[in-house]
Design an enzyme around this catalytic site. Structure first.
Site, PDB file in Angstrom:
ATOM      1  N   HIS A 153     -18.854  -4.091 -11.736  1.00  0.00           N
ATOM      2  CA  HIS A 153     -18.595  -5.399 -11.364  1.00  0.00           C
ATOM      3  C   HIS A 153     -17.093  -5.852 -11.943  1.00  0.00           C
ATOM      4  O   HIS A 153     -17.000  -7.109 -12.268  1.00  0.00           O
ATOM      5  CB  HIS A 153     -19.563  -6.309 -12.192  1.00  0.00           C
ATOM      6  N   SER A 274      10.423 -10.580  -2.998  1.00  0.00           N
ATOM      7  CA  SER A 274      10.235 -11.824  -2.295  1.00  0.00           C
ATOM      8  C   SER A 274      11.516 -12.537  -1.942  1.00  0.00           C
ATOM      9  O   SER A 274      12.425 -12.354  -2.690  1.00  0.00           O
ATOM     10  CB  SER A 274       9.319 -12.652  -3.349  1.00  0.00           C
ATOM     11  N   LYS A 280       9.544 -11.371  -8.231  1.00  0.00           N
ATOM     12  CA  LYS A 280       8.530 -10.734  -7.587  1.00  0.00           C
ATOM     13  C   LYS A 280       8.751  -9.322  -7.176  1.00  0.00           C
ATOM     14  O   LYS A 280       9.849  -8.923  -6.722  1.00  0.00           O
ATOM     15  CB  LYS A 280       8.172 -11.310  -6.334  1.00  0.00           C
ATOM     16  N   GLU A 287      -1.005  -3.052  -0.013  1.00  0.00           N
ATOM     17  CA  GLU A 287      -1.904  -3.925   0.678  1.00  0.00           C
ATOM     18  C   GLU A 287      -1.908  -3.511   1.986  1.00  0.00           C
ATOM     19  O   GLU A 287      -3.285  -3.540   2.957  1.00  0.00           O
ATOM     20  CB  GLU A 287      -1.124  -5.314   0.796  1.00  0.00           C
TER      21      GLU A 287
END
Ligand code: ARG
Length: 463
Positions: A153, A274, A280, A287
């Site tokens: 979980h 970024s 970043k 992704e």
């Protein structure tokens, strides 16, 4: 090609919906290979003269080098790769070109080309998977005894080893390899010579073409040979499952590389920055891999939908088989390559892993097991006692090993000092020596077994 029957050419819209050359030019190499094998067979069965067959075979080679050199004018008026190649052959060698299409049809031709293409992609996927397995094996071996939290979980469950987690993916990818191999073995039959749908009255020899193209045998039923695309669907199913596996690890990388987790550092080579936030470092490759399943599953559903309800044998619907499979194969191979690079480059943060492993009361099960083993408590009672100790630790804002013996004994007075031996995460993982368990000794044994298996496999491939 069918001028005899037609007085007018097609409407421009008809040409637009009908032509497939914009995408099926990707089958050029397979188309030419198939035609060369067919020409050889026609000569060896006496259907064509040797000199015609030789002219055809040479002409086809010239065309292949024109296409591969970017030196070929594809024409939508000629519909597809088969007619583009044949028309050019006519320009190059004249009359014998018209004899190539003896005893075959575009229906068996395209089925053959497409099988050859999908077979190549299955091989490429297998190659990519074997390489990725080795990347995971290297990670597993390096971190066979690094401790990290195991989750259920996405909540801390029990400590596991980094190596064990990496080896879980080696298993998954191993099944992916075997799925592609199974699909490959089943698809490896030659449709060539099935002709339009019923076979041919020419004395062709389908064994010769099957063998020349690396197929195990000819397809046994001509209707089936030209009209099924289950081989592409099996490839897509294997690709979808494989993409699902990649997507899961990609998701873990996204989570693990976050500032909140800091379990891994991805290399600069597989990250982006970024344009506005200078701090970043984004896991874009992970992704994108996570997302690729969308188009691969989409292709699987699309082709299945195209095929359902088609009466035997060929229908033009089946021209809609290619773009989806092309895109799915490209997406899968790119995702495999990107994952390979990321896994090889990533650095695990051992300290962060261990700190996380020790928090969240991850050794509560070890404590309960100890109460069963040492004090003879029924597991349900041990579970209850442990729960009370977890609550005590939680209320005080400490972890289980930080409780004093007096604290612990206030919940159950049979507990002794020895209990602290099982509360440490290293002891916890070392104790899980059951087959397939997380103990470093188990992980090392699995790494060794997989290396041997992969080495044997690579040896077998070369022979
Ligand atoms: N371009 C066609 C396809 O991809 C080739 C087969 C055409 N056959 C036919 N009977 N029109 O399916």
């Amino acid at each position: 090609m069918w001028g005899g029957r037609f007085a007018a050419g097609p409407d421009a819209i008809m040409e637009a919906i009908n032509a497939s050359i914009s995408f099926d030019k990707r089958l050029a190499r397979q188309d030419i290979e198939g035609s060369r094998a067919h020409a050889t067979m026609l000569a060896s069965t006496g259907i064509l003269t040797d000199s015609d067959a030789e002219a055809i075979r040479e002409g086809l080679l010239t065309i292949l080098s024109e296409i591969e050199g970017g030196d070929f004018a594809f024409s939508a008026a000629l519909e597809d790769i088969h007619m583009n190649v044949e028309a050019r052959l006519k320009e190059l060698i004249g009359e014998p070109a018209g004899r190539l299409h003896t005893g075959r049809s575009r229906n068996d031709q395209v089925a053959t080309d497409f099988r050859l293409w999908v077979r190549d992609q299955a091989d490429a996927a297998i190659g990519g998977l074997l390489s990725l397995q080795r990347a995971f094996l290297d990670q597993a071996e390096a971190g066979a005894d690094w401790v990290m939290p195991g989750f259920t979980h996405l909540q801390t469950a029990q400590p596991v080893t980094w190596g064990h987690h990496m080896m879980a993916y080696v298993e998954m990818l191993g099944r992916d390899v075997s799925r592609f191999r199974d699909a490959r073995a089943r698809m490896n039959e030659s449709p060539l010579g099935a002709a339009a749908l019923a076979g041919t009255s020419f004395p062709i020899d389908r064994e010769i073409t099957a063998k020349a193209l690396g197929f195990d045998r000819p397809c046994a039923n001509s209707l089936d040979a030209v009209s099924d695309r289950d081989f592409a669907l099996e490839f897509l199913s294997a690709a979808t499952i494989c993409a699902m596996h990649l997507s899961r690890f990609a998701e873990e990388l996204v989570i693990w590389s976050s500032a909140q987790f800091r379990f891994v550092r991805l290399s600069d080579r597989f990250s982006t920055g970024s344009s506005i936030m200078p701090q970043k470092k984004n896991p874009d490759a992970a992704e994108l891999i996570r997302a690729k399943i969308g188009r691969i599953l989409g292709a699987n559903v699309a082709l299945l939908t195209v095929m359902k309800g088609l009466p035997l044998a060929y229908s033009k619907d089946m021209q809609e088989d290619k773009e989806q499979v092309f895109d799915a194969a490209d997406s899968l191979l790119l995702a495999l390559a990107a994952m390979d690079g990321m896994v090889r480059d990533m650095t695990a943060n051992r300290d962060a892993l261990e700190t996380a492993a020790a928090s969240g009361f991850s050794t509560a099960t070890d404590l309960a097991d100890w109460l069963v083993r040492e004090l003879g408590l029924p597991f349900r009672d041990a579970h209850h006692v442990t729960g009370a100790l977890v609550k005590m630790a939680e209320d005080r804002g400490v972890d289980l090993p930080d409780l004093s013996l007096a604290d612990v004994r206030s919940v159950h007075d049979g507990i002794t000092e020895a209990v602290f031996g099982v509360l440490g995460v290293h002891n916890s993982v070392a104790s899980r020596t059951s087959y397939g368990g997380t103990a470093p000794a188990q992980v090392r044994a699995q790494v060794a077994a997989w290396r041997e298996r992969l080495d044997k496999d690579a040896g077998a491939d070369q022979t």
